[in-house]
Scaffold this active site. Structure first.
Site, PDB file in Angstrom:
ATOM      1  N   GLY A  98      14.981 -51.088 -21.947  1.00 14.41           N
ATOM      2  CA  GLY A  98      14.331 -49.992 -22.839  1.00 14.41           C
ATOM      3  C   GLY A  98      12.917 -49.340 -22.208  1.00 14.41           C
ATOM      4  N   ASN A  99      12.158 -48.888 -23.019  1.00 13.39           N
ATOM      5  CA  ASN A  99      11.054 -48.244 -22.615  1.00 13.39           C
ATOM      6  C   ASN A  99      10.068 -48.099 -24.026  1.00 13.39           C
ATOM      7  OD1 ASN A  99      11.169 -45.542 -23.975  1.00 13.39           O
ATOM      8  ND2 ASN A  99      13.031 -45.427 -22.684  1.00 13.39           N
ATOM      9  N   ASN A 100       8.888 -47.730 -23.434  1.00 17.07           N
ATOM     10  CA  ASN A 100       7.640 -47.817 -24.513  1.00 17.07           C
ATOM     11  C   ASN A 100       7.326 -46.669 -25.425  1.00 17.07           C
ATOM     12  OD1 ASN A 100       6.322 -50.273 -23.677  1.00 17.07           O
ATOM     13  ND2 ASN A 100       5.603 -49.516 -22.007  1.00 17.07           N
TER      14      ASN A 100
ATOM     15  N   ALA B 239      13.014 -40.356 -25.125  1.00 14.43           N
ATOM     16  CA  ALA B 239      12.786 -40.962 -23.662  1.00 14.43           C
ATOM     17  C   ALA B 239      14.016 -41.867 -23.313  1.00 14.43           C
ATOM     18  CB  ALA B 239      11.570 -42.108 -23.431  1.00 14.43           C
TER      19      ALA B 239
END
Ligand code: CTP
Length: 398
Positions: A206-208, A274
């Site tokens: 995943g990402n932030n 994102a």
């Protein structure tokens, strides 16, 4: 109908202030975000506690509170619309001459949004030449008037001067907002948040991304009258998003499927999510067990949603992408604009302090396919969202 519109409700010292409670309920029920400012005299007619409970915001009354100055300029800039209901004879006179002796007047004088007033007074006061002159003056400044009605007055007499009923005020506001909505009748698709690419039943890549930028854009499009569908990745970002259709997804593939289905039907698409560029080639059906060896995972490309929408874009559709860069920012953003057949590209540079995933602020440059470039200073994400939506409107109408 009033989806996400930010309304400042000004209440002044008049017996008709009791009707403002119902009016406030109506506005909130219609999806508006309402903050209340009272004049000190209004406090004698209705309780700030009732109004703060119904609006969900503290009620502002004083220019100074416990040695702190209330930032009237920010309050004025926050609002899409100021509605003064009831407007007393006294506040009308202050508006006519620009007197600034309370918070409501300071906000009114420094606001740039439309102002609508609903007066309330006894018939003789209403008909007095000075009142009528003051009314003409404030109308000549660009303020809009919701006419008074005839009926029972607080004095016990029957005549002209009653504040318009809350239902009528609501209808007036709805019409006014619709007339000023630059994207009324348009449909928009917005993506926001991260994607999670499953490795096994309990792990993901995943990402932030918090989703804040995309959600702010979706809200702003709604404020301008667009009908918005938000495709939102796994984020804790607080909803509610009144009147907005929200489709929750986890992975890039799910986002791709939702977007390709919705896109043919919209006028504007903003890809603020994102999205992971890679996903595990296979998702393990059982939890991966550790052993003493290194673990090697093979990743494959996810579908490029923006690019694919760019390929199927029809004339008149506006497609907006984001470029998050760490070097050669402008060159990369312009390449993405062209390669993905987008109309606008919003560039974030991670080299800018206060910009990116983890902040409430952002610093962006907006490029469009007509060759325009607009570099904005560091601002709160909701303000950036307004600038981005203004650029979209400019692109459509300009
Ligand atoms: N995007 C997308 N689908 C993907 C990846 C990205 O739709 N699989 C969209 C993002 O929502 C964003 C834009 O493409 O609007 C740019 O994403 P970014 O990751 O910065 O660019 P990439 O094209 O993936 O290029 P690179 O990672 O090489 O910078």
């Amino acid at each position: 109908m009033l989806n996400a519109k930010k309304i400042l409700l000004g209440i002044t010292g008049s017996i008709a202030a009791y009707k403002s409670i119902l009016l406030l309920r109506f506005l909130v029920k219609e999806g508006a975000e309402v903050k209340v400012i009272m004049t000190p005299a209004a406090r004698d007619f209705v309780s700030p506690l009732t109004l703060s409970t119904l609006s969900g915001h503290p009620v502002a009354i004083d220019l100074f509170h416990e040695n702190e100055w209330s930032n009237h300029v920010l309050l004025g800039r926050w609002a899409d619309l100021i509605l003064v209901a009831p407007l007393s004879c006294n506040t009308l006179a202050k508006m006519a001459i620009g007197a600034c002796d309370n918070l409501l007047m300071a906000v009114y004088l420094s606001a740039t949004c439309p102002v609508i007033v609903a007066p309330a007074m006894d018939e003789e006061m209403w008909k007095h030449p000075s009142t009528q002159q003051n009314l003409q003056k404030i109308i000549s400044y660009g303020n809009k008037l919701i006419p008074v009605e005839r009926g029972d007055l607080a004095s016990g007499l029957v005549g002209e001067g009653r504040m318009s009923e809350p239902e009528s005020i609501l209808n007036y506001i709805k019409k006014e907002i619709l007339a000023n909505s630059k994207l009324a009748g348009k449909k928009a698709l917005v993506t926001a948040g991260p994607t999670h690419e499953a490795i096994d039943p309990v792990r993901f890549l995943g990402n932030n991304s918090s989703g804040k930028m995309g959600v702010s854009i979706a809200r702003q499009l709604q404020r301008e009258g667009a009908e918005v569908t938000l495709v939102l990745g796994p984020t804790e970002f607080p909803l509610p998003l009144n009147g907005m259709k929200v489709i929750r997804i986890d992975s890039a593939e799910e986002m791709y499927r939702a977007c390709t289905q919705i896109f043919p039907d919209v006028d504007i698409a903003v890809m603020a999510a994102a999205v992971a560029d890679y996903m595990p080639e296979v998702m393990a059906s059982e939890k991966l067990k550790k052993n003493d060896e290194n673990l090697t995972l093979v990743f494959k490309r996810t579908p490029d949603i923006l690019k694919s929408l760019g390929k199927s874009k029809r004339p008149g559709q506006v497609l907006v992408g984001f470029a998050l860069e760490t070097q050669d920012e402008k060159k990369n953003a312009l390449e993405k604009l062209q390669n993905k057949n987008a109309d606008l590209m919003v560039l974030n540079s991670l080299r800018d302090e206060g910009a990116g995933f983890r902040y409430d602020t952002n610093k962006v440059t907006i490029f469009d396919s007509k060759g325009n470039e607009n570099s904005l200073p560091l601002k709160d994400k909701s303000e950036i969202a307004k600038d981005i939506v203004d650029s979209i409107i400019e692109y459509i109408h300009g």
